[in-house]
Design a protein around this motif. Structure first.
Motif, short mmCIF file in Angstrom:
data_model
loop_
_atom_site.label_atom_id
_atom_site.label_comp_id
_atom_site.label_asym_id
_atom_site.label_seq_id
_atom_site.Cartn_x
_atom_site.Cartn_y
_atom_site.Cartn_z
N LEU A 78 -47.36 43.75 27.94
CA LEU A 78 -46.00 44.02 28.40
C LEU A 78 -45.32 42.74 28.88
CD1 LEU A 78 -43.78 46.03 28.95
CD2 LEU A 78 -44.89 46.61 31.11
N VAL A 79 -46.07 41.90 29.59
CA VAL A 79 -45.50 40.63 30.06
C VAL A 79 -45.10 39.75 28.88
CG1 VAL A 79 -45.99 38.51 31.31
CG2 VAL A 79 -46.74 40.69 32.26
N LYS A 80 -45.99 39.63 27.91
CA LYS A 80 -45.71 38.80 26.74
C LYS A 80 -44.49 39.31 25.98
CE LYS A 80 -47.61 37.24 22.32
NZ LYS A 80 -48.75 37.34 21.38
N ARG A 81 -44.37 40.62 25.84
CA ARG A 81 -43.25 41.21 25.12
C ARG A 81 -41.92 40.85 25.76
NH1 ARG A 81 -43.19 47.40 25.60
NH2 ARG A 81 -45.26 47.13 24.68
N ASN A 82 -41.92 40.70 27.08
CA ASN A 82 -40.65 40.49 27.79
C ASN A 82 -40.33 39.04 28.13
OD1 ASN A 82 -39.36 43.27 28.53
ND2 ASN A 82 -41.55 43.56 28.85
N VAL A 83 -41.35 38.20 28.33
CA VAL A 83 -41.06 36.81 28.71
C VAL A 83 -41.75 35.79 27.82
CG1 VAL A 83 -40.57 37.37 31.11
CG2 VAL A 83 -42.91 36.78 30.45
N GLY A 84 -42.45 36.24 26.78
CA GLY A 84 -43.10 35.30 25.88
C GLY A 84 -44.47 34.89 26.36
N GLY A 85 -44.94 33.74 25.88
CA GLY A 85 -46.27 33.27 26.24
C GLY A 85 -47.32 33.71 25.24
N THR A 86 -48.56 33.41 25.53
CA THR A 86 -49.66 33.75 24.64
C THR A 86 -50.76 34.47 25.41
OG1 THR A 86 -50.75 31.62 25.04
CG2 THR A 86 -49.25 31.75 23.15
N ILE A 87 -51.55 35.27 24.69
CA ILE A 87 -52.69 35.98 25.28
C ILE A 87 -53.94 35.55 24.52
CG2 ILE A 87 -53.76 38.22 25.72
CD1 ILE A 87 -50.96 39.44 25.77
N GLN A 88 -54.95 35.13 25.25
CA GLN A 88 -56.20 34.71 24.63
C GLN A 88 -57.38 35.31 25.38
OE1 GLN A 88 -56.08 30.38 24.57
NE2 GLN A 88 -55.41 30.41 22.45
N LYS A 89 -58.40 35.65 24.63
CA LYS A 89 -59.64 36.13 25.23
C LYS A 89 -60.40 34.94 25.79
CE LYS A 89 -63.44 39.33 24.31
NZ LYS A 89 -64.51 38.58 24.98
N ARG A 90 -60.88 35.06 27.01
CA ARG A 90 -61.65 33.97 27.62
C ARG A 90 -63.03 33.91 27.00
NH1 ARG A 90 -59.32 32.00 32.22
NH2 ARG A 90 -60.51 30.17 31.55
N SER A 91 -63.45 32.73 26.62
CA SER A 91 -64.75 32.58 25.97
C SER A 91 -65.87 32.93 26.95
CB SER A 91 -64.93 31.15 25.47
OG SER A 91 -64.85 30.23 26.54
N GLY A 92 -66.86 33.67 26.45
CA GLY A 92 -68.02 34.01 27.26
C GLY A 92 -67.81 35.12 28.25
N SER A 93 -66.66 35.81 28.16
CA SER A 93 -66.40 36.93 29.09
C SER A 93 -65.53 37.97 28.39
CB SER A 93 -65.71 36.42 30.35
OG SER A 93 -64.35 36.12 30.09
N SER A 94 -65.31 39.09 29.08
CA SER A 94 -64.46 40.14 28.53
C SER A 94 -63.05 40.06 29.09
CB SER A 94 -65.06 41.52 28.84
OG SER A 94 -65.19 41.70 30.24
N ALA A 95 -62.73 38.95 29.75
CA ALA A 95 -61.41 38.78 30.36
C ALA A 95 -60.41 38.21 29.36
CB ALA A 95 -61.51 37.86 31.57
N PHE A 96 -59.13 38.45 29.65
CA PHE A 96 -58.03 37.93 28.83
C PHE A 96 -57.06 37.18 29.73
CE2 PHE A 96 -59.80 41.31 26.35
CZ PHE A 96 -59.59 40.96 25.03
N ARG A 97 -56.46 36.13 29.18
CA ARG A 97 -55.51 35.33 29.95
C ARG A 97 -54.18 35.25 29.23
NH1 ARG A 97 -56.35 28.97 30.70
NH2 ARG A 97 -55.67 29.07 28.53
N TRP A 98 -53.12 35.55 29.97
CA TRP A 98 -51.76 35.30 29.48
C TRP A 98 -51.32 33.95 30.05
CZ3 TRP A 98 -47.49 34.70 32.77
CH2 TRP A 98 -46.26 34.54 32.12
N ARG A 99 -50.70 33.14 29.20
CA ARG A 99 -50.24 31.82 29.65
C ARG A 99 -48.88 31.50 29.07
NH1 ARG A 99 -51.08 26.09 28.38
NH2 ARG A 99 -51.27 24.95 30.35
N LEU A 100 -48.02 31.00 29.93
CA LEU A 100 -46.68 30.56 29.53
C LEU A 100 -46.54 29.11 29.97
CD1 LEU A 100 -43.79 31.44 28.48
CD2 LEU A 100 -43.23 31.82 30.90
N HIS A 101 -46.12 28.22 29.04
CA HIS A 101 -46.02 26.81 29.45
C HIS A 101 -44.84 26.07 28.82
CE1 HIS A 101 -47.58 25.36 25.56
NE2 HIS A 101 -48.34 26.45 25.58
N ASN A 102 -44.14 26.66 27.85
CA ASN A 102 -43.01 25.93 27.26
C ASN A 102 -41.83 25.91 28.23
OD1 ASN A 102 -40.93 28.17 26.35
ND2 ASN A 102 -42.98 28.94 25.84
N ARG A 103 -41.04 24.87 28.14
CA ARG A 103 -39.96 24.66 29.11
C ARG A 103 -38.94 25.80 29.14
NH1 ARG A 103 -37.75 20.51 32.08
NH2 ARG A 103 -35.51 20.66 32.45
N PRO A 104 -38.40 26.25 27.99
CA PRO A 104 -37.43 27.36 28.04
C PRO A 104 -38.04 28.63 28.65
CG PRO A 104 -37.37 26.28 25.90
CD PRO A 104 -38.57 25.75 26.61
#
Length: 264
Positions: A78-104
């Motif tokens: 839901l966060v990605k759908r509304n503000v962008g960013g990427t979602i990646q699965k963390r290596s070696g775990s069942s966790a996921f990380r959303w990250r936003l880093h571009n200037r706009p």
């Protein structure tokens, strides 16, 4: 003389019966920015306050991150759908990380949550990021149970609890700092305790009236991760107890109640 216990039980029955039947209706697409921008902004600020990070690297690059378990992946979607960013699965775990880093994207995020973060340490992170953009940081709001911030915050920091020995039900929050929990208690009822085992503070609501406040709140601002299912089960247990099912151990309803508690 009025039986206050009867009155509170009737209140519990009314709100639980109404909400259980509509649990998915209210939450579906509720926090979509296109549907209600203000609702989404407060909800997102609650998520970031609870489990997010606003970062500035040594090279002065800014970013925002939220890490969740697999059961909470819908939050990141839901966060990605509304503000962008990427979602990646963390290596070696069942966790996921959303990250936003571009200037706009980061500028849009600053506009979105400006003044809505409530946790002091998160506000400090926000101010540090704002300096990188010469962005005007507004004074933070005060806690209010009249918006969706608490729903977002609860997704990570809140819990529904059932004591399987005495069947006492409760809603809890934990924080290292007392101030925010006190603000929540002032509006939602409940009490705050210091827990020396981890040098932090515990908020707990266990009375029928205080729990009723929370359930009414979630009927307006629903949970959307696996905690929505926990809330559903929590309300069913409340409903059974309000009807005295836990006292009639020979009934089929009691068997269902017992199974619900054992699997909670």
């Amino acid at each position: 003389m009025t039986d206050k216990r009867k009155g509170s039980s009737e209140t519990i029955r009314a709100i639980c019966t109404e909400d259980i039947s509509n649990i998915n209706t209210l939450s579906k697409n509720r926090y979509n920015d296109n549907n209600d921008p203000q609702l989404f902004k407060d909800w997102l600020a609650g998520l970031i306050d609870a489990n997010g990070s606003l970062l500035v690297s040594k090279n002065r690059y800014t970013s925002c991150e939220i890490t969740v378990s697999e059961k909470q992946l819908i939050l990141l979607t839901l966060v990605k759908r509304n503000v962008g960013g990427t979602i990646q699965k963390r290596s070696g775990s069942s966790a996921f990380r959303w990250r936003l880093h571009n200037r706009p994207g980061m500028l849009n995020l600053l506009f979105t949550i400006n003044s809505r973060l409530l946790l002091p340490r998160r506000c400090d992170q926000f101010k540090t990021v704002c300096k990188q953009f010469n962005f005007l940081c507004l004074e933070r709001n005060h806690f209010s149970s009249d918006n969706a911030w608490l729903a977002g915050f609860f997704e990570f920091e809140g819990y529904f609890r059932v004591n399987k020995t005495n069947l006492q039900l409760g809603i809890t929050l934990t924080q290292k700092e007392k101030g925010l929990l006190q603000d929540i208690a002032n509006e939602m009822g409940g009490r705050i305790y210091y827990d020396k085992s981890w040098d932090g503070w515990l908020y707990s609501a266990s009375s029928k009236n205080d729990i009723a406040k929370w359930i009414k709140y979630f009927s307006r601002f629903p949970l959307i991760s696996w905690k929505q299912i926990q809330l559903f089960r929590f309300k069913k247990i409340l409903l059974y107890k309000s009807r005295g099912v836990h006292l009639s151990k020979d009934s089929k309803s009691w068997l269902r109640f017992k199974r619900l508690v054992s699997h909670f």
